[in-house]
Scaffold this motif. Structure first.
Motif, PDB file in Angstrom:
ATOM      1  N   LEU A   8      35.757  15.067 -67.597  1.00 50.65           N
ATOM      2  CA  LEU A   8      35.867  16.170 -66.206  1.00 50.65           C
ATOM      3  C   LEU A   8      36.173  16.682 -65.832  1.00 50.65           C
ATOM      4  N   LEU A   9      36.217  17.501 -67.053  1.00 49.06           N
ATOM      5  CA  LEU A   9      35.741  19.107 -67.182  1.00 49.06           C
ATOM      6  C   LEU A   9      34.357  18.841 -67.010  1.00 49.06           C
ATOM      7  N   GLY A  38      38.766  10.238 -68.094  1.00 51.74           N
ATOM      8  CA  GLY A  38      38.761  10.731 -70.066  1.00 51.74           C
ATOM      9  C   GLY A  38      39.918  10.979 -70.347  1.00 51.74           C
ATOM     10  N   LYS A  39      41.122   9.674 -69.775  1.00 50.46           N
ATOM     11  CA  LYS A  39      41.733   9.863 -70.380  1.00 50.46           C
ATOM     12  C   LYS A  39      43.223  10.770 -69.964  1.00 50.46           C
ATOM     13  N   LEU A  40      43.037  11.797 -69.344  1.00 51.98           N
ATOM     14  CA  LEU A  40      43.921  12.837 -68.432  1.00 51.98           C
ATOM     15  C   LEU A  40      44.047  11.721 -67.939  1.00 51.98           C
ATOM     16  N   PRO A  41      45.661  11.615 -68.443  1.00 54.85           N
ATOM     17  CA  PRO A  41      47.337  11.291 -68.057  1.00 54.85           C
ATOM     18  C   PRO A  41      46.682  11.668 -66.283  1.00 54.85           C
ATOM     19  N   LEU A  42      46.855  12.352 -65.687  1.00 58.13           N
ATOM     20  CA  LEU A  42      46.279  12.336 -64.233  1.00 58.13           C
ATOM     21  C   LEU A  42      45.053  11.909 -63.982  1.00 58.13           C
ATOM     22  N   GLU A  45      39.110  -6.171 -65.881  1.00 57.52           N
ATOM     23  CA  GLU A  45      39.195  -5.948 -67.066  1.00 57.52           C
ATOM     24  C   GLU A  45      37.824  -4.789 -67.206  1.00 57.52           C
ATOM     25  N   GLU A  46      36.508  -5.227 -67.819  1.00 60.11           N
ATOM     26  CA  GLU A  46      35.656  -4.297 -67.597  1.00 60.11           C
ATOM     27  C   GLU A  46      35.563  -3.232 -66.244  1.00 60.11           C
ATOM     28  N   LEU A  47      35.787  -2.814 -65.392  1.00 58.14           N
ATOM     29  CA  LEU A  47      35.952  -2.405 -64.117  1.00 58.14           C
ATOM     30  C   LEU A  47      37.166  -0.954 -64.773  1.00 58.14           C
ATOM     31  N   ALA A  48      38.462  -1.826 -65.325  1.00 55.05           N
ATOM     32  CA  ALA A  48      39.223  -1.202 -65.212  1.00 55.05           C
ATOM     33  C   ALA A  48      39.082  -0.239 -66.536  1.00 55.05           C
ATOM     34  N   LEU A  49      38.551  -0.472 -67.232  1.00 51.44           N
ATOM     35  CA  LEU A  49      37.544   0.209 -68.804  1.00 51.44           C
ATOM     36  C   LEU A  49      37.054   1.148 -68.623  1.00 51.44           C
ATOM     37  N   GLU A  50      36.054   1.071 -67.000  1.00 49.46           N
ATOM     38  CA  GLU A  50      35.179   1.865 -67.090  1.00 49.46           C
ATOM     39  C   GLU A  50      35.417   3.237 -66.610  1.00 49.46           C
ATOM     40  N   VAL A  51      36.627   2.790 -65.060  1.00 50.43           N
ATOM     41  CA  VAL A  51      37.822   3.721 -64.434  1.00 50.43           C
ATOM     42  C   VAL A  51      38.515   4.674 -65.639  1.00 50.43           C
ATOM     43  N   THR A  52      39.230   4.347 -66.347  1.00 47.65           N
ATOM     44  CA  THR A  52      39.757   4.966 -67.960  1.00 47.65           C
ATOM     45  C   THR A  52      38.710   5.912 -68.089  1.00 47.65           C
ATOM     46  N   LYS A  53      37.831   5.104 -68.584  1.00 47.70           N
ATOM     47  CA  LYS A  53      36.558   6.182 -69.326  1.00 47.70           C
ATOM     48  C   LYS A  53      36.441   7.782 -68.667  1.00 47.70           C
ATOM     49  N   LEU A  54      36.215   6.923 -67.224  1.00 46.83           N
ATOM     50  CA  LEU A  54      35.648   8.286 -66.474  1.00 46.83           C
ATOM     51  C   LEU A  54      36.538   9.193 -66.036  1.00 46.83           C
TER      52      LEU A  54
END
Length: 522
Positions: free
Chosen positions: A228-229, A122-126, A111-120
């Protein structure tokens, strides 16, 4: 229509011809007519008349593309132009999990790992899809080992996509993008205007262009750039060796440049989180070669003591003559360099410093707007402020060695905030501050103050005031402007000899200290 970005080249300098080509492509795709040619831009409007069509434009990176395809909401009967925004947090996590776990939620323990990667991402679908595919099938241990690299590097396939919009910018807008990515993300638009108006010919237009290309967003007066930008911008800057870069943001590389004295005239900005370094020794000549440095920010976090992180056995001899922002928490020297040039300085932030004083004599500080010297417990004096005519905020809270303020502070006629809380050795506030029309003074804990200026009461809405434990206060000021005054706490004011006239007609009940009975009204 897929991947229409990057189509505008020097071959299509004539916007009209380029828009014709795009509309021909749109009509060909919509009506399945290969190599369809049109003579003017009005043809598409006529062909779509009375037809219900959903047009999806992918990878738009230039405004001319949108104008040629959609124009405005009245063009060929368009009801609405919808710009697809980033998914909300929950949707972003679901997108990532679809690729990483082939389900809509993380597996147990991830759970926590998935949330961190999602944050990294930046919610960019690609980014979410690429990151999810990268982690699919990995063990938890492999996830943990992979994260540090992802925090500092963008996967190449994401970087290629992101660079299209950056590469389409003109040189000046590219520079503005890098300034924000490396130094000014999440800062107010006003801050950018104050610090960058001399760097860019039309800063407002540049911000508009970056926003139109979705390279930044403007929210509640602040600039925000996608994670990411930010990393893209920093990767672009990092192509050169550390000492010759335009910006330095990596703690390890900054320490390398400082300790080895390898900085150069190329360097414009440094941004260092002191909590990320151990104790580093720097010489008094460390900044000698950084003659074009404009933005220096060495900041400490509230949960980390940065004292001694950057140590210099001698006072620094050099700082750039072009500094506009000097933010150095825990500054290690007792004063700024003797030849320090202040003419460009707009912000001076030196919390928890070792400073005894800033500089000698009268310096040109007309551009200085914000000064924060709070918690500088060794600070004994302030410089002459005669030229600080645009100063807005002066924070001296917890400067416990400060005994007096210069009378020249009255020249700072635009000053809005003077914070002297817990300056417990400060004896008086100069009467010159009464000439500052909109000044608010914060003075809790100033136990050595003998007199208060009348401007303390120049707030017509003031209804209560706390002078608790102002043991040295002899006389409080007139309160003729405090029309709604209801309460005054004088407990602990054992030296008070005169009361203001408002108390003679005080209609509200209050419990005053016992010594008040022996005090006469002013």
């Amino acid at each position: 229509m897929e991947s229409i970005k990057g189509g505008c080249t020097t071959h299509y300098l004539d916007n009209y011809a380029y828009m014709l080509q795009l509309q021909e492509q749109l009509l060909s795709n919509t009506f399945s007519h290969k190599e369809l040619k049109i003579g003017h831009l009005g043809v598409a409007q006529g062909r779509f008349k009375n037809k219900k069509v959903l047009i999806v434009l992918d990878d738009v990176d230039r405004l001319v593309q949108l104008n040629s395809m959609a124009g405005n909401t009245e063009w060929h009967g368009i009801d609405h132009i919808y710009k697809v925004d980033y998914p909300v947090d929950e949707e972003a996590l679901q997108i990532f999990c679809t690729y990483a776990f082939r389900q809509n939620s993380p597996e147990d323990g991830f759970e926590e790992l998935a949330l961190e990667v999602t944050k990294l991402s930046g919610k960019l679908p690609l980014g979410l899809s690429i990151m999810g595919s990268y982690f699919r099938g990995m063990s938890k241990h492999e996830w943990i080992n992979a994260l540090p690299r992802l925090r500092s590097r963008i996967p190449d396939d994401i970087k290629i996509i992101l660079r299209f919009s950056y590469d389409a910018l003109c040189h000046e807008d590219k520079e503005l993008f890098l300034y924000i990515a490396c130094f000014f993300n999440r800062k107010s638009i006003q801050t950018l205007e104050d610090h960058l108006e001399r760097t860019f010919l039309d800063l407002s237009h540049g911000l508009h262009i970056l926003a139109e290309r979705s390279l930044i967003s403007r929210e509640y007066g602040f600039i925000k750039m996608h994670n990411l930008l930010i990393q893209l911008g920093r990767d672009i800057v990092c192509k050169k060796e550390p000492g010759k870069r335009q910006f330095l943001v990596d703690a390890r590389e900054i320490c390398q440049v400082l300790t080895n004295e390898t900085g150069s005239e190329s360097l414009v900005g440094m941004d260092l989180d002191l909590s990320e370094i151990n104790r580093e020794l720097i010489s008094n000549k460390t900044f000698k070669k950084m003659c074009n440095l404009q933005f220096l920010r060495f900041y400490g976090r509230s949960d980390d003591n940065g004292d001694g992180k950057l140590h210099s056995p001698q006072n620094l001899k050099y700082l750039s003559p072009k500094l506009r922002l000097l933010h150095w928490d825990y500054y290690p020297s007792t004063c700024l360099p003797s030849g320090f040039i202040t003419v460009f300085l707009g912000e001076l932030n030196m919390r928890n410093s070792k400073l005894n004083k800033l500089w000698e004599g009268v310096q040109p500080i007309q551009n200085l707007k914000w000064v924060d010297l709070s918690h500088s417990s060794d600070l004994k004096e302030l410089p002459d402020l005669s030229t600080a005519t645009n100063l807005l905020s002066l924070d001296l809270s917890y400067c416990t060695s400060l005994v007096e303020l210069p009378s020249s502070v009255g020249n700072a006629t635009n000053l809005l905030i003077l914070n002297i809380e817990y300056c417990n050795n400060l004896v008086e506030i100069p009467s010159s501050v009464e000439s500052i029309p909109n000044l608010k003074i914060f003075l809790a804990g100033c136990s050595s103050l003998v007199n208060l200026p009348s401007c303390i009461w120049n707030i017509s809405s003031l209804n209560t005031f706390n002078l608790d434990n102002f043991s040295s206060l002899v006389q409080s000021p007139l309160m003729w402007n405090a029309k709604n005054f209801q309460g005054l706490d004088l407990s602990g004011c054992s030296s008070l000899s005169k009361l203001p006239p408002i108390l003679s007609g005080y209609s509200h009940s209050a419990e005053l200290p016992s010594f008040i009975a022996n005090i006469k009204n002013h």
